[in-house]
Each structure stands twice: as structure tokens, then as C-alpha cells.
Write a protein that holds these residues in place. Structure first.
Motif, PDB file in Angstrom:
ATOM      1  N   GLY A 125       0.802  -1.221   0.000  1.00 28.36           N
ATOM      2  CA  GLY A 125       0.000   0.000   0.000  1.00 28.36           C
ATOM      3  C   GLY A 125       0.832   1.266   0.000  1.00 28.36           C
ATOM      4  N   SER A 126       2.123   1.147  -0.250  1.00 28.79           N
ATOM      5  CA  SER A 126       2.919   2.376  -0.274  1.00 28.79           C
ATOM      6  C   SER A 126       2.624   3.146  -1.553  1.00 28.79           C
ATOM      7  CB  SER A 126       4.413   2.055  -0.180  1.00 28.79           C
ATOM      8  OG  SER A 126       4.836   1.417  -1.345  1.00 28.79           O
ATOM      9  N   GLY A 127       2.583   4.477  -1.430  1.00 25.26           N
ATOM     10  CA  GLY A 127       2.294   5.305  -2.590  1.00 25.26           C
ATOM     11  C   GLY A 127       0.832   5.682  -2.708  1.00 25.26           C
ATOM     12  N   VAL A 128      -0.030   5.023  -1.938  1.00 23.81           N
ATOM     13  CA  VAL A 128      -1.462   5.280  -2.079  1.00 23.81           C
ATOM     14  C   VAL A 128      -1.805   6.695  -1.613  1.00 23.81           C
ATOM     15  CG1 VAL A 128      -3.756   4.565  -1.334  1.00 23.81           C
ATOM     16  CG2 VAL A 128      -2.059   2.848  -1.924  1.00 23.81           C
ATOM     17  N   LYS A 129      -1.215   7.082  -0.465  1.00 27.39           N
ATOM     18  CA  LYS A 129      -1.458   8.441   0.044  1.00 27.39           C
ATOM     19  C   LYS A 129      -0.985   9.488  -0.947  1.00 27.39           C
ATOM     20  CE  LYS A 129      -2.014   8.649   4.957  1.00 27.39           C
ATOM     21  NZ  LYS A 129      -1.421   8.509   6.268  1.00 27.39           N
ATOM     22  N   GLU A 130       0.207   9.262  -1.506  1.00 25.65           N
ATOM     23  CA  GLU A 130       0.771  10.208  -2.462  1.00 25.65           C
ATOM     24  C   GLU A 130      -0.132  10.304  -3.696  1.00 25.65           C
ATOM     25  OE1 GLU A 130       2.274   7.908  -0.847  1.00 25.65           O
ATOM     26  OE2 GLU A 130       4.056   8.730   0.100  1.00 25.65           O
ATOM     27  N   LEU A 131      -0.665   9.154  -4.106  1.00 26.38           N
ATOM     28  CA  LEU A 131      -1.545   9.147  -5.269  1.00 26.38           C
ATOM     29  C   LEU A 131      -2.797   9.993  -5.006  1.00 26.38           C
ATOM     30  CD1 LEU A 131      -2.321   7.951  -8.059  1.00 26.38           C
ATOM     31  CD2 LEU A 131      -3.452   6.109  -6.831  1.00 26.38           C
ATOM     32  N   LEU A 132      -3.349   9.817  -3.806  1.00 28.49           N
ATOM     33  CA  LEU A 132      -4.555  10.575  -3.462  1.00 28.49           C
ATOM     34  C   LEU A 132      -4.246  12.069  -3.430  1.00 28.49           C
ATOM     35  CD1 LEU A 132      -7.496  10.294  -2.766  1.00 28.49           C
ATOM     36  CD2 LEU A 132      -6.883  10.062  -0.368  1.00 28.49           C
ATOM     37  N   ALA A 133      -3.067  12.407  -2.879  1.00 27.13           N
ATOM     38  CA  ALA A 133      -2.678  13.822  -2.831  1.00 27.13           C
ATOM     39  C   ALA A 133      -2.569  14.384  -4.243  1.00 27.13           C
ATOM     40  CB  ALA A 133      -1.360  13.970  -2.078  1.00 27.13           C
ATOM     41  N   ALA A 134      -1.937  13.619  -5.131  1.00 28.44           N
ATOM     42  CA  ALA A 134      -1.784  14.081  -6.510  1.00 28.44           C
ATOM     43  C   ALA A 134      -3.147  14.264  -7.170  1.00 28.44           C
ATOM     44  CB  ALA A 134      -0.942  13.079  -7.301  1.00 28.44           C
ATOM     45  N   ALA A 135      -4.068  13.341  -6.872  1.00 27.30           N
ATOM     46  CA  ALA A 135      -5.400  13.445  -7.454  1.00 27.30           C
ATOM     47  C   ALA A 135      -6.106  14.705  -6.943  1.00 27.30           C
ATOM     48  CB  ALA A 135      -6.219  12.201  -7.115  1.00 27.30           C
ATOM     49  N   ARG A 136      -5.925  14.991  -5.639  1.00 21.00           N
ATOM     50  CA  ARG A 136      -6.560  16.203  -5.074  1.00 21.00           C
ATOM     51  C   ARG A 136      -6.031  17.465  -5.736  1.00 21.00           C
ATOM     52  NH1 ARG A 136      -9.873  15.346  -0.793  1.00 21.00           N
ATOM     53  NH2 ARG A 136      -9.466  13.487   0.476  1.00 21.00           N
ATOM     54  N   VAL A 137      -4.707  17.485  -5.956  1.00 17.68           N
ATOM     55  CA  VAL A 137      -4.122  18.660  -6.604  1.00 17.68           C
ATOM     56  C   VAL A 137      -4.745  18.852  -7.979  1.00 17.68           C
ATOM     57  CG1 VAL A 137      -2.015  19.590  -7.615  1.00 17.68           C
ATOM     58  CG2 VAL A 137      -1.947  18.517  -5.345  1.00 17.68           C
ATOM     59  N   GLU A 138      -4.838  17.756  -8.737  1.00 14.65           N
ATOM     60  CA  GLU A 138      -5.416  17.856 -10.082  1.00 14.65           C
ATOM     61  C   GLU A 138      -6.872  18.301 -10.025  1.00 14.65           C
ATOM     62  OE1 GLU A 138      -3.915  17.376 -13.328  1.00 14.65           O
ATOM     63  OE2 GLU A 138      -2.375  17.866 -11.837  1.00 14.65           O
ATOM     64  N   LEU A 139      -7.642  17.717  -9.088  1.00 15.00           N
ATOM     65  CA  LEU A 139      -9.055  18.095  -8.981  1.00 15.00           C
ATOM     66  C   LEU A 139      -9.174  19.578  -8.652  1.00 15.00           C
ATOM     67  CD1 LEU A 139     -10.611  15.055  -7.070  1.00 15.00           C
ATOM     68  CD2 LEU A 139     -11.066  15.745  -9.416  1.00 15.00           C
ATOM     69  N   GLY A 140      -8.284  20.055  -7.779  1.00  9.68           N
ATOM     70  CA  GLY A 140      -8.290  21.474  -7.416  1.00  9.68           C
ATOM     71  C   GLY A 140      -8.006  22.339  -8.627  1.00  9.68           C
ATOM     72  N   ARG A 141      -7.034  21.881  -9.408  1.00  7.85           N
ATOM     73  CA  ARG A 141      -6.680  22.664 -10.601  1.00  7.85           C
ATOM     74  C   ARG A 141      -7.827  22.721 -11.592  1.00  7.85           C
ATOM     75  NH1 ARG A 141      -1.235  20.970 -13.346  1.00  7.85           N
ATOM     76  NH2 ARG A 141      -2.819  20.984 -14.957  1.00  7.85           N
ATOM     77  N   ILE A 142      -8.511  21.571 -11.738  1.00  7.31           N
ATOM     78  CA  ILE A 142      -9.631  21.558 -12.679  1.00  7.31           C
ATOM     79  C   ILE A 142     -10.720  22.502 -12.181  1.00  7.31           C
ATOM     80  CG2 ILE A 142     -11.420  20.145 -13.752  1.00  7.31           C
ATOM     81  CD1 ILE A 142      -9.511  17.731 -13.199  1.00  7.31           C
ATOM     82  N   ALA A 143     -10.991  22.446 -10.854  1.00  9.94           N
ATOM     83  CA  ALA A 143     -12.061  23.265 -10.284  1.00  9.94           C
ATOM     84  C   ALA A 143     -11.755  24.751 -10.422  1.00  9.94           C
ATOM     85  CB  ALA A 143     -12.271  22.904  -8.820  1.00  9.94           C
ATOM     86  N   SER A 144     -10.494  25.128 -10.175  1.00  6.89           N
ATOM     87  CA  SER A 144     -10.173  26.553 -10.202  1.00  6.89           C
ATOM     88  C   SER A 144      -9.840  27.043 -11.606  1.00  6.89           C
ATOM     89  CB  SER A 144      -9.006  26.845  -9.266  1.00  6.89           C
ATOM     90  OG  SER A 144      -7.869  26.136  -9.734  1.00  6.89           O
ATOM     91  N   GLY A 145      -9.228  26.150 -12.384  1.00  9.07           N
ATOM     92  CA  GLY A 145      -8.816  26.561 -13.719  1.00  9.07           C
ATOM     93  C   GLY A 145      -9.976  26.771 -14.674  1.00  9.07           C
ATOM     94  N   GLY A 146     -11.130  26.255 -14.272  1.00  8.35           N
ATOM     95  CA  GLY A 146     -12.307  26.464 -15.102  1.00  8.35           C
ATOM     96  C   GLY A 146     -12.208  25.825 -16.471  1.00  8.35           C
ATOM     97  N   ILE A 147     -11.368  24.790 -16.561  1.00  6.04           N
ATOM     98  CA  ILE A 147     -11.316  24.076 -17.844  1.00  6.04           C
ATOM     99  C   ILE A 147     -12.660  23.413 -18.065  1.00  6.04           C
ATOM    100  CG2 ILE A 147     -10.081  22.350 -19.185  1.00  6.04           C
ATOM    101  CD1 ILE A 147      -7.986  22.490 -16.777  1.00  6.04           C
TER     102      ILE A 147
END
Ligand code: GTP
Ligand code: MG
Lengths: 668, 71
Positions: free
Chosen positions: A182-204
Motif C-alpha cells: 500500500g505504499s504510494g497510495v497516500k501520495e496518489l490521493l494527494a496528486a489526485a486532489r491537486v489535479e481536482l483542485g486545478r480543474i475546479a479553479s482553472g475552469g477548464i
């Protein structure tokens, strides 16, 4: 934590609707990738679900949705994310129903629309081929995070990946995952959150960005594949020293090669396959015996306690003679079911399933089936419902229909208590291995019956479609005992939960019907003879006499349409197994069956009539859920109806033929 | 010559794919493209399926599938 949705193509509204930060639209993060790359393993880590993971390409055939587990959240207030697991797919241009589920779930899901973000999952040891799907996802306009699994296997090769280069070349964030720890799972979730944030704010504007691809042309696929092959060579970095040429590196891959030389050997391969199957089915009987005795004794003790506590009370009589007697008559066979599940899970985890499918492809294709029918048929020995869904990995409609046809003839675990009871009756005094051999015989015979059904129906099925096998053989993995036992426990538990309500309900009905109206009578056999059940039973008896039964068998057979196990529990109630002083309820049931007399005064359960019952249970389709799944998976009500009627009529007719035939030959 | 005809263990380079559309499309997605090398690892009992190694993966192909791959 998890809502499993039955069918991506047909249903949709049942997925839980999470609160979404922007707009009113529900958002989902989908896991997408080639078969067997570790999506479900990752899904389980992310959500805490216990979805089935199997070392076979095509183990997931439906999408499922879950919320990220709070354990992975940075703080209590952090919102959870909806994650979707999908069936493995080699490309976004689907070639079989399971692949179609994936493409529909991520492009046009009824609740989620197009997936907001896709976690493209690739196996580090098959990077070059798996990145094709990643490229297609990017091309289709999805926002992508790349999760590279099987990091531990990479290490075995003394290799690692240059994540920075991979990320730069693909233009997406990359996270390495070890699916075992299960190593890397937390990092993956963090990366996904960053991307979701970018999509939400970037208004793409996501909606207009994602579009279904038209199938890629030959040139396109070749160009992209060449690109990713080059890329995967570039990002591979050797750790420390590469081992010298002379050194034989013990990797999963090299172990797999040498094992396959034996396990797929023309002679040894087949011998081992047949040996393994025979061991699986015969061990069900003899391995389980000690555990069964234990269950039986404990529950008999419990029933005695309840009765001793208030011998005159009707409630106590109902609890001991109705509820406990019927539950224990089925629970006593749970150890056998547990062993069956352990066997199947061992085959699943090791990677041997794909080899079995390869071994039987040629013989099965003579029948009109194929190697890809093997896994659905084998899971049919556990339960027909997931088995029918597993047939989605078969691309050709003809082959899939024939597989669906054959599945209900495989002896599912609900029939196991029935056969086990009937075989214990026949081999009462004999060694346990004889029952085991007989049970293996039943399993083999069900294959023969299935083959006959497939050949007969195949003649009428006028669909000519291209079928393919093309099965990727995964590396062998050593099953971990603790995980295997835990999985088997969960599956056994859900088996008991499923059958439980039907058993309880019928215990109530059958007990009331056999106890009333003359419940105050001291003489129990008189009470039974004058009961409501006997009264109704006389009317239906003529149907069951030809197959060697009387009204009591009839009550059992009819209640078995609720769940097959209920046949056993109904008999236990009808024969009142608790009013005896014997220590074990199963022994009581068996001896009461021996003593039971048919209306004509002859024994009710004889070799002929018990064989008749076995034949009936082998063929009859008594399971409503199977019927419903057959409608959905075949997409054809007529097929499912014909199957339901055909199997039930054939079961009855053949049972009558066996009983009358044997009697004509002088076998009672 | 096609992949269905060659003997065990010799490594060959793919020249082209030819045959039924859906078979060829799936073969391509599995990594069978021009210029890549493949190797036959063996055959299952009854001579089919054929075990083929490509890009480090083992794939079992029926004869009619393997014969789409020209070497
Ligand atoms: N060694 C190792 N094995 C893994 C890892 N991740 C998954 N596995 C194993 O790989 C096999 C396949 O995993 P799944 O999670 O079922 O794969 P999947 O992508 O869901 O497969 P499909 O549903 O068939 O598409 C299982 O036997 C897993 O135990 C990993 O990181 N390392
Ligand atoms: Mg899966």
C-alpha cells in the motif's frame, strides 16, 4: 464504504451521490487500465473495500464505486472523493462486454457523466504495452494521473523508474505504488486532489473537452506504441549493478517461464490439471469431516439446552425444532463450502486460472465454447450469479450464450449441502473418501450434462461471430495463506448471510405447517400426520411419487425454490430431528431418513429415489437470482425463460426416468 | 511465414498483420506491431494455443490468431 453497481450498461442511479464542491454535478475519479494491472487492489487500498482481486486478466467485470477511506485523509474535515473501479481494458475501443462497461462508465455514466479525473493504472513490468491506454485517455481529453503498480516486482529485477522523466514526457503526474504494502497510495490521493483542485479553479470546461475516440487507425496505434516502447526503455533505471550475464536472476518472470514448461507441458500439464481438479472436489468431503462434527455437536447441544429450559413451551419447541434444527442442518455443511472457496481462491491468486483456460481451450472449442469459458464455468461451482457475469470477458455472442447456458448446470455451493446430505445417506457407514469420490463423480457428470446441453442448443443457435482467445498469462504469485483464509472467510460469511433469511423463513412456515393444528398431541407422528402440511401435501403428492418421493420430499423440493439449501433444512424440520436424545442432529436426520416409509409402506429413501433426487438437483434451475442475471447477461428474455423451463422440466423427467428405470431393473 | 508455423524458441521480427479485422485490431493493442520481435515459447497440449512472448509478456494465441502475424 462501497456501493456496487450491478451493470454499467443497464443501470446507473444506484451509485451514491457525493456532495460535490463545484456545481451540482457528482464527480468521480475512475481507475482505468489494462487487465490484471492492479486496479482493484488499488481501489481496495483507496476505499477500504474488499472487492475481489484475482491474478487473471478479466477478474473485474463490472464497475463499482466507493468513497476514499478517512484513514487516508489529511484531516477530519477533508472531503472524501468518489472512486470508481472499472473492468480492465486493452484499449478504449471495446471488444467485449466487460470492456464496454469501462468505456461507458467513464464516458457517459448516468450519474457522473464523464469522469472528472482518471487514474490511469499501469503495471511497471508491462509499461510499454500498458501505456497505450494512458495515451488514449489523454487523447480523449481526460485529466490523467498515472499510477504505476507492481513496484516490488520491478525491484526484483534490480530496476526502478525515473518518475520525473515519465511525468515530463507524458505531461501527467506519476506515482509509484506497491500494491502489496500500500505504499504510494497516500501520495496518489494527494496528486489526485491537486489535479481536482486545478480543474475546479482553472475552469477548464471538462464536459466539452472529453470526447469518445473513434477507433484508432493502424498507423496511429503503431506510432503511439512505438513511442511508449521507446519511452519505457528510457525511464527504466538500473539499480546498483546489473547482474552479470552468468548470474541467473530469480525473478517472477523467470520462475514463471520454468513453471510453465511443466504446467503447460503436453503430458504433465494435463495430468496436473486433472489431478488438481480432482483434489479440489474430493477434498471438500474428507477434509471437512472434523469441522463438520464440531459444528453439528455444538448446535445440537444448543438445541437441547433451549428445549431443557422450557420443555412444554411452544416457543422453545419452535426455537429448537424449527430454527436451530434447520439452521444447523445447513450450517453443518459450511466447512465444506469454506474448503471449496479456499481451493478456488488458491487457484485465483496463483495465476493458474489463466493456464487452465489455455489447457482447455482446444477441447472446449470442439463444443463451441472456448478457453475463456473456463473461469465462468469454474466460478459456477461457487455461485452461478457472479459466474454468469464473468462470461462478459468472452467477446463472441455465441460463445457467451452457450457459456451462460451451461453455468447453472455446474454444481453451485448451494447444492453442496443437498448432495452432501444425500451422499452421507448413501455412504452412511462407509469411509469418508467414498463420499468424496461420489461427489467428484457428480461434478464430472454435471460437466458431461453441460456439454450435452451446449452441443444440442448450439445446433439451433444461428449466430456466426468471430471469437478470439488471446489470453495474457500473468506471472505466478505465491498466495499468502493469511489473505487466502481471510478471503475464504468473507465469501463463506456472505454465503451464510444470503441463505440465512430463506432458511429461517421456511423453518417458520414448515414448522408451523407440520405442528398445527393438533399441536397438543403427545404422539408426534400422529401430530405430523394430521397437520396442515400433510393435508396440503396429499394434494401435491402425485407429482412426486413418480420420482420416488412422498409429500415430505415434495415440501422439501418446493421450498428449495427459495434457496436450494432449504431442501435440507425443511427435511430437518419435517423429520423433527430434535426430539431424539442422540448427540448429533445430522445422525438423527440420517437415521430418520432410513426409517421413513412411503405411503405404500416401503422405505422412502432408497438407492433409486436418492439417485433420482441427485439427478433432479443437478439439472433443475431453482434459483431466481440466476434467472434474473441470465436475462440481463444474455440480453434476451426468451433465452432465460427457455433455460428456466427447459432445465426444470428436464430435471424432473430425467429424475423420473432414473427412478423408474432402476426400479424396473430391480434396484429399489 | 506466420507465427503459427515457426518452431519453438526462435526469435523473429514481425513484418505485418493480416486477417480478420477484429483479431488484427486486438493483436495490435496487445503489442504485436511491425518491427517488434516475438518468440514462441511452446504449445499447449493438442498443439493449441501457442504461447508467444512479446515485450516480456506471455500471450496464448490460437492458431488462427497466430497466423495473422506474418514474420
Ligand atoms: N506483487 C504485486 N502484486 C500485485 C500488485 N498489485 C496487484 N497485485 C496482484 O496482481 C493481481 C491482479 O490484481 P487486481 O487488482 O485484481 O488487478 P485488476 O487490474 O483489478 O485486474 P482486472 O480486474 O482483471 O482488470 C492480483 O493477484 C494482485 O494480488 C503489486 O503492486 N505487487
Ligand atoms: Mg479488477
Amino acid at each position: 464504504m462501497r456501493t456496487s453497481v450491478t451493470d454499467g450498461a443497464l443501470l446507473g442511479g444506484s451509485a451514491s451521490r457525493p456532495s460535490s464542491p463545484i456545481g451540482t454535478e457528482a464527480i468521480v475519479v475512475a481507475l482505468v487500465g489494462s487487465p490484471n494491472c492492479g486496479k482493484t487492489t488499488l481501489f481496495n487500498w483507496l476505499t477500504g473495500a474488499r472487492s475481489k482481486t484475482v491474478n487473471y486478466p478479466g477478474s473485474t467485470v463490472d464497475y463499482s464505486v466507493g468513497q476514499t477511506h478517512p484513514r487516508l485523509h489529511a484531516s477530519e474535515t477533508e472531503e472524501s472523493i468518489t472512486i470508481m473501479d472499472t473492468p480492465g481494458t486493452y484499449s478504449l475501443d471495446p471488444k467485449s462486454p466487460d470492456e464496454k462497461v469501462t468505456s461507458e462508465a467513464i464516458f457517459v455514466h448516468p450519474t457522473f457523466g464523464a469522469a472528472r479525473l482518471v487514474i490511469s493504472v499501469v503495471d511497471a513490468t508491462h509499461l510499454s504495452r500498458h501505456l497505450l491506454v494512458t495515451k488514449q485517455l489523454i487523447k480523449a481529453g481526460f485529466h490523467v494521473v498515472l499510477a504505476v503498480t507492481m513496484r516490488d516486482l520491478l525491484r526484483e529485477h534490480d530496476e526502478d523508474l525515473d518518475v520525473a522523466v515519465l511525468s515530463r514526457e507524458l505531461g501527467v503526474p506519476v506515482v509509484l505504488i506497491d500494491g502489496r504494502l500500500g505504499s504510494g497510495v497516500k501520495e496518489l490521493l494527494a496528486a489526485a486532489r491537486v489535479e481536482l483542485g486545478r480543474i475546479a479553479s482553472g475552469g477548464i470546461n471538462q464536459k466539452s473537452a472529453v470526447r469518445q475516440l473513434s477507433p484508432w487507425s493502424e498507423e496511429e496505434i503503431e506510432t503511439v506504441l512505438r513511442e511508449v516502447i521507446r519511452l519505457s526503455d528510457r525511464v527504466r533505471v538500473a539499480l546498483d549493478k546489473r547482474p552479470g550475464d552468468s548470474e541467473e536472476l530469480k525473478t517472477a518472470r523467470s520462475r514463471t517461464r520454468s513453471l510453465d514448461r511443466v504446467l503447460l507441458h503436453p503430458l504433465w500439464g494435463l495430468t496436473i490439471f486433472l489431478g488438481l481438479m480432482a483434489t479440489l472436489f474430493s477434498s471438500i468431503f474428507w477434509l471437512a469431516q472434523p469441522m463438520m462434527d464440531f459444528v453439528d455437536r455444538s448446535l445440537s447441544g444448543l438445541a437441547d439446552l433451549v428445549l431443557a429450559w422450557a420443555p412444554e413451551s411452544l416457543l422453545a419447541q419452535f426455537v429448537s425444532g424449527g430454527v436451530i434444527a434447520s439452521a444447523s442442518s445447513v450450517l453443518v455443511f459450511v466447512p465444506q463450502i469454506f474448503i471449496l472457496f479456499v481451493g478456488i481462491i488458491l487457484l485465483e491468486d496463483s495465476g493458474y486460472l489463466a493456464r487452465s483456460a489455455t489447457l482447455v481451450d482446444k477441447p472446449l472449442s470442439l463444443l463451441g465454447l472456448g478457453g475463456r469459458s473456463f473461469v465462468p464455468l469454474l466460478s459456477g461451482y461457487a455461485c452461478a450469479v457472479p459466474a454468469m457475469m464473468a462470461a462478459r470477458t468472452i467477446n463472441s455472442r455465441r460463445e457467451r450464450l452457450l457459456t451462460l447456458l451451461m453455468i447453472p448446470l455446474m454444481s453451485c455451493s448451494a447444492r453442496l449441502p443437498v448432495f452432501a446430505l444425500l451422499l452421507s445417506f448413501l455412504f452412511h457407514a462407509d469411509a469418508a473418501w467414498k463420499g468424496g469420490v461420489a461427489l467428484t463423480g457428480i461434478y464430472i457428470l454435471s460437466l458431461v450434462l453441460g456439454a450435452i446441453a451446449v452441443v444440442v442448443v448450439g445446433r439451433f443457435l444461428k449466430i456466426d461471430e468471430r471469437t478470439f482467445f488471446m489470453l495474457e498469462l500473468p506471472v505466478y504469485r505465491r498466495p499468502r495463506l493469511s489473505l487466502v483464509l481471510r478471503q475464504a472467510f468473507w465469501r463463506t460469511r456472505s454465503y451464510v448471510w444470503r441463505a440465512g433469511p430463506a432458511i429461517f423463513f421456511f423453518a417458520l412456515i414448515v414448522w408451523v405447517a407440520t405442528t398445527f393444528p393438533n399441536y397438543q398431541l403427545e404422539d408426534k407422528s400422529e401430530r405430523l400426520k394430521t397437520s396442515y402440511a400433510a393435508e396440503v401435501g396429499q394434494m401435491i403428492e402425485p407429482v412426486f411419487t413418480p420420482m420416488g418421493g412422498d409429500w415430505r420430499t415434495g415440501v422439501g423440493l418446493i421450498s428449495a425454490f427459495a434457496a436450494r439449501e432449504v431442501f435440507v433444512s425443511s427435511l430437518a424440520v419435517v423429520f423433527q430431528v430434535t426430539d431424539d436424545d442422540e448427540e448429533s442432529m445430522q445422525q438423527t436426520l440420517l437415521s430418520k431418513m432410513h426409517d421413513a416409509k412411503a405411503p405404500d409402506g416401503l422405505p422412502l429413501f432408497t438407492l433409486a429415489s436418492v439417485l433420482g433426487l441427485i439427478v433432479f438437483f443437478m439439472i433443475a434451475l431453482q434459483c431466481l437470482s440466476t434467472f434474473i442475471v441470465a436475462i440481463r447477461e444474455s440480453g434476451n428474455l426468451k433465452f432465460a425463460l427457455l433455460q428456466l423451463l427447459g432445465f426444470n422440466i428436464a430435471g424432473y423427467v430425467l429424475a423420473v426416468i432414473v427412478v423408474q428405470g432402476l426400479r424396473a431393473l430391480g434396484v429399489a | 511465414m506466420t507465427l503459427a508455423e515457426i518452431s519453438k524458441e526462435s526469435e523473429r521480427v514481425i513484418k505485418r498483420l493480416e486477417g480478420d479485422e477484429i483479431l488484427v485490431a486486438r493483436l495490435r493493442e496487445l503489442g504485436f506491431i511491425r518491427g517488434e520481435s516475438v518468440r514462441v515459447l511452446g504449445r499447449a497440449p493438442f498443439g493449441e494455443p501457442i504461447l508467444v512472448e512479446i515485450h516480456g509478456a506471455t500471450i496464448a494465441l490460437r492458431k488462427d490468431e497466430a497466423s495473422c502475424v506474418h514474420l
